[in-house]
Structures are given as C-alpha cells and as structure tokens.
Design an enzyme around this catalytic site. Structure first.
Site, PDB file in Angstrom:
ATOM      1  N   ARG A  79     -10.015   0.308   9.017  1.00 27.00           N
ATOM      2  CA  ARG A  79      -9.580  -1.042   9.353  1.00 27.00           C
ATOM      3  C   ARG A  79     -10.652  -1.839  10.087  1.00 27.00           C
ATOM      4  O   ARG A  79     -10.429  -3.000  10.437  1.00 27.00           O
ATOM      5  CB  ARG A  79      -8.344  -0.967  10.237  1.00 27.00           C
ATOM      6  CG  ARG A  79      -7.031  -1.285   9.490  1.00 27.00           C
ATOM      7  CD  ARG A  79      -5.946  -1.133  10.494  1.00 27.00           C
ATOM      8  NE  ARG A  79      -4.706  -1.769  10.273  1.00 27.00           N
ATOM      9  CZ  ARG A  79      -3.620  -1.166   9.767  1.00 27.00           C
ATOM     10  NH1 ARG A  79      -3.695   0.038   9.294  1.00 27.00           N
ATOM     11  NH2 ARG A  79      -2.464  -1.798   9.726  1.00 27.00           N
ATOM     12  N   LYS A  92       0.832  -1.218   0.000  1.00 26.75           N
ATOM     13  CA  LYS A  92       0.000   0.000   0.000  1.00 26.75           C
ATOM     14  C   LYS A  92       0.864   1.264   0.000  1.00 26.75           C
ATOM     15  O   LYS A  92       0.565   2.209  -0.720  1.00 26.75           O
ATOM     16  CB  LYS A  92      -0.954   0.015   1.213  1.00 26.75           C
ATOM     17  CG  LYS A  92      -1.910  -1.166   1.265  1.00 26.75           C
ATOM     18  CD  LYS A  92      -2.960  -0.996   2.348  1.00 26.75           C
ATOM     19  CE  LYS A  92      -2.414  -1.020   3.758  1.00 26.75           C
ATOM     20  NZ  LYS A  92      -1.779  -2.304   4.174  1.00 26.75           N
ATOM     21  N   ARG A 121      -0.496  -9.345  13.489  1.00 26.30           N
ATOM     22  CA  ARG A 121      -1.057  -8.266  12.661  1.00 26.30           C
ATOM     23  C   ARG A 121      -1.879  -8.846  11.512  1.00 26.30           C
ATOM     24  O   ARG A 121      -2.943  -8.317  11.182  1.00 26.30           O
ATOM     25  CB  ARG A 121       0.074  -7.374  12.127  1.00 26.30           C
ATOM     26  CG  ARG A 121       0.638  -6.465  13.201  1.00 26.30           C
ATOM     27  CD  ARG A 121       2.016  -5.956  12.856  1.00 26.30           C
ATOM     28  NE  ARG A 121       2.037  -5.119  11.680  1.00 26.30           N
ATOM     29  CZ  ARG A 121       3.108  -4.957  10.888  1.00 26.30           C
ATOM     30  NH1 ARG A 121       4.232  -5.601  11.154  1.00 26.30           N
ATOM     31  NH2 ARG A 121       3.053  -4.167   9.858  1.00 26.30           N
ATOM     32  N   ARG A 128      10.942  -0.477  11.990  1.00 27.92           N
ATOM     33  CA  ARG A 128       9.649  -0.557  12.679  1.00 27.92           C
ATOM     34  C   ARG A 128       9.660  -1.732  13.645  1.00 27.92           C
ATOM     35  O   ARG A 128       9.881  -2.872  13.243  1.00 27.92           O
ATOM     36  CB  ARG A 128       8.519  -0.724  11.657  1.00 27.92           C
ATOM     37  CG  ARG A 128       8.130   0.567  10.987  1.00 27.92           C
ATOM     38  CD  ARG A 128       7.011   0.369   9.999  1.00 27.92           C
ATOM     39  NE  ARG A 128       5.846  -0.328  10.539  1.00 27.92           N
ATOM     40  CZ  ARG A 128       4.679  -0.388   9.918  1.00 27.92           C
ATOM     41  NH1 ARG A 128       4.520   0.208   8.753  1.00 27.92           N
ATOM     42  NH2 ARG A 128       3.677  -1.041  10.452  1.00 27.92           N
ATOM     43  N   ARG A 135      11.282  -6.409   5.120  1.00 30.27           N
ATOM     44  CA  ARG A 135      11.173  -4.970   5.370  1.00 30.27           C
ATOM     45  C   ARG A 135      11.741  -4.614   6.752  1.00 30.27           C
ATOM     46  O   ARG A 135      12.340  -3.571   6.936  1.00 30.27           O
ATOM     47  CB  ARG A 135       9.686  -4.553   5.284  1.00 30.27           C
ATOM     48  CG  ARG A 135       9.461  -3.064   5.437  1.00 30.27           C
ATOM     49  CD  ARG A 135       8.029  -2.689   5.119  1.00 30.27           C
ATOM     50  NE  ARG A 135       7.160  -2.811   6.275  1.00 30.27           N
ATOM     51  CZ  ARG A 135       5.846  -2.553   6.260  1.00 30.27           C
ATOM     52  NH1 ARG A 135       5.244  -2.207   5.137  1.00 30.27           N
ATOM     53  NH2 ARG A 135       5.120  -2.672   7.352  1.00 30.27           N
TER      54      ARG A 135
HETATM   55  P1  AMP Z   1       0.323   0.331   9.428  1.00 28.43           P
HETATM   56  O1  AMP Z   1       1.429   1.308   9.270  1.00 28.43           O
HETATM   57  O2  AMP Z   1      -0.881   0.699   8.611  1.00 28.43           O
HETATM   58  O3  AMP Z   1       0.775  -1.083   9.177  1.00 28.43           O
HETATM   59  O4  AMP Z   1      -0.151   0.387  10.941  1.00 28.43           O
HETATM   60  C1  AMP Z   1       0.727   0.061  12.019  1.00 28.43           C
HETATM   61  C2  AMP Z   1      -0.085  -0.162  13.282  1.00 28.43           C
HETATM   62  O5  AMP Z   1      -0.770   1.053  13.621  1.00 28.43           O
HETATM   63  C3  AMP Z   1      -1.169  -1.220  13.185  1.00 28.43           C
HETATM   64  O6  AMP Z   1      -0.670  -2.517  13.435  1.00 28.43           O
HETATM   65  C4  AMP Z   1      -2.132  -0.745  14.270  1.00 28.43           C
HETATM   66  O7  AMP Z   1      -1.627  -1.065  15.559  1.00 28.43           O
HETATM   67  C5  AMP Z   1      -2.064   0.766  14.138  1.00 28.43           C
HETATM   68  N1  AMP Z   1      -3.074   1.289  13.169  1.00 28.43           N
HETATM   69  C6  AMP Z   1      -2.814   1.915  11.976  1.00 28.43           C
HETATM   70  N2  AMP Z   1      -3.951   2.275  11.359  1.00 28.43           N
HETATM   71  C7  AMP Z   1      -4.963   1.856  12.165  1.00 28.43           C
HETATM   72  C8  AMP Z   1      -6.375   1.909  12.069  1.00 28.43           C
HETATM   73  N3  AMP Z   1      -6.994   2.471  11.009  1.00 28.43           N
HETATM   74  N4  AMP Z   1      -7.103   1.383  13.086  1.00 28.43           N
HETATM   75  C9  AMP Z   1      -6.497   0.832  14.159  1.00 28.43           C
HETATM   76  N5  AMP Z   1      -5.177   0.712  14.309  1.00 28.43           N
HETATM   77  C10 AMP Z   1      -4.397   1.229  13.324  1.00 28.43           C
END
Ligand code: AMP
Length: 190
Positions: free
Chosen positions: A89, A14, A146, A134, A128
C-alpha cells in the site's frame, strides 16, 4: 511461481475477485487487512495498536505489515504462488516485498489493478457496511478518509510496478464474471 498483486482502492472488489482467482490458480491469499483483523480478534498487542489506526481510516506502519508478510512467505515456502490483496500500500512496502521475494529467487509476476471511481466506491462501501460488521465501513467520513489515504499514499505503488512493465488495469465496474475474465487474461499474459 505466480505472484500476483491485486490492486485497487477500498471497495474495488479485491476480496470477491481474490476468491475466484484462488479457486482457479490455487494461490495462497495474503490480505494484510484480514491478517490485521485476526490480530485484533486475537487481542494481541499488534492488533490493539493497529486497531487505533484502522478505526481512523489510516494506514498502519509499513514495518508491521511487512513483518506479517515476511512470516507468511516463510510459512508457505514452495507453494504455487501468492495473491497479495491490500498489500503493498506504499512504495516502501513495494520495495520491501520485492526484496523479500528476491531472497527466495522470486518476483512479482503481474499487478492487476481494478479501476473504480470514488463515487461508486463510497456507495459500495456504505452498502457493505450494512452487513460486513467492519467499523471502518460504517460512516461516510471514515470511508472518505480511507479513499484519501489510497489516493495519496497507495496510488504511487501503481507507478512503481508500471515502471517494471508489470501493471495491467481492468475496469472494476460491471459483472463479477466479466471482470474475472479480464483478470485471467491479464494473468495469462504475465
Ligand atoms: P483492508 O481490509 O485492505 O481494506 O484494510 C483495512 C485497514 O487495515 C486499512 O484501512 C488500514 O488501516 C489497514 N491496512 C491493511 N493493509 C495495510 C497495508 N498494507 N498497509 C497499511 N495499512 C494496512
């Protein structure tokens, strides 16, 4: 406005595809993951609370991310459109997003889903993790958590937009350019 949801599990590509879409369509990129990470870096209270959950591979509460999106929509009022990355999400987040956009007389134009199988996701995220810095990319158990969160809480979001006739799935494995072509075709159809 063109309001696009780029949908898919962690590691689907993404972020990479968002950059290309933004360059072509001049959309504002709203990644809730990036917004949360910048809260963490800023040492805010919201960031501290979110970090505990993110470090466990769990979703943060709906109201936290909805509030962040609400602020960003206000900040960029009148822009050509938004690309939502990693949001919504949950179905509750989808309903809140639709309601927020409706207050501006707007709606989601299309949801483009990048489809990648779980084994490929795990391999990509472990890779990654070597360079992303991260903490949630660092070990297999956390990545699996996740992916599990995605399968149980996030997948229903696809059905939600499918019911609105806005869902388009694209194979997320292959050349970056080829995948991008598929995305642009989906956008042109929207
Ligand atoms: P991402 O960078 O999108 O992979 O998000 C990293 C982490 O941030 C996720 O594993 C969640 O813990 C949190 N997170 C990001 N976006 C959301 C969302 N829309 N709703 C809930 N948690 C989120």
């Amino acid at each position: 406005m063109l309001n696009l949801i780029l949908f898919g599990p962690p590691g689907a590509g993404k972020g990479t595809q968002s950059e290309k879409i933004i360059a072509q369509y001049k959309l504002i990129h709203l990644s809730t993951g990036d917004l949360l990470r910048s809260e963490i870096q800023g040492g805010t209270e919201l960031g501290l609370r979110a970090k505990t959950l993110m470090d466990q591979g769990l979703l943060v509460p709906d109201e936290v991310v909805i509030g962040m999106i609400d602020n960003k929509l206000k900040e960029h009022k009148g822009c050509p459109g938004f690309i939502f990355d990693g949001f919504p999400r949950t179905v509750a987040q989808s309903e809140a997003l639709d309601a927020l956009l409706a207050t501006y007389g707007e709606s989601i134009s299309v949801m483009v889903a990048l489809v990648v199988d779980d084994n490929e996701l795990l391999a990509r995220l472990l890779n990654r993790g070597k360079t992303s810095g991260r903490p949630d990319d660092q070990n297999e158990a956390l990545i699996s958590k996740r992916i599990h969160e995605y399968n149980s809480k996030t997948k229903p979001v696809a059905d939600y937009y499918q019911a609105q006739g806005k869902y388009i799935a694209i194979n997320g494995i292959g050349e970056i350019e080829k995948i991008f072509e598929g995305i642009t075709e989906a956008i042109e159809q929207a």
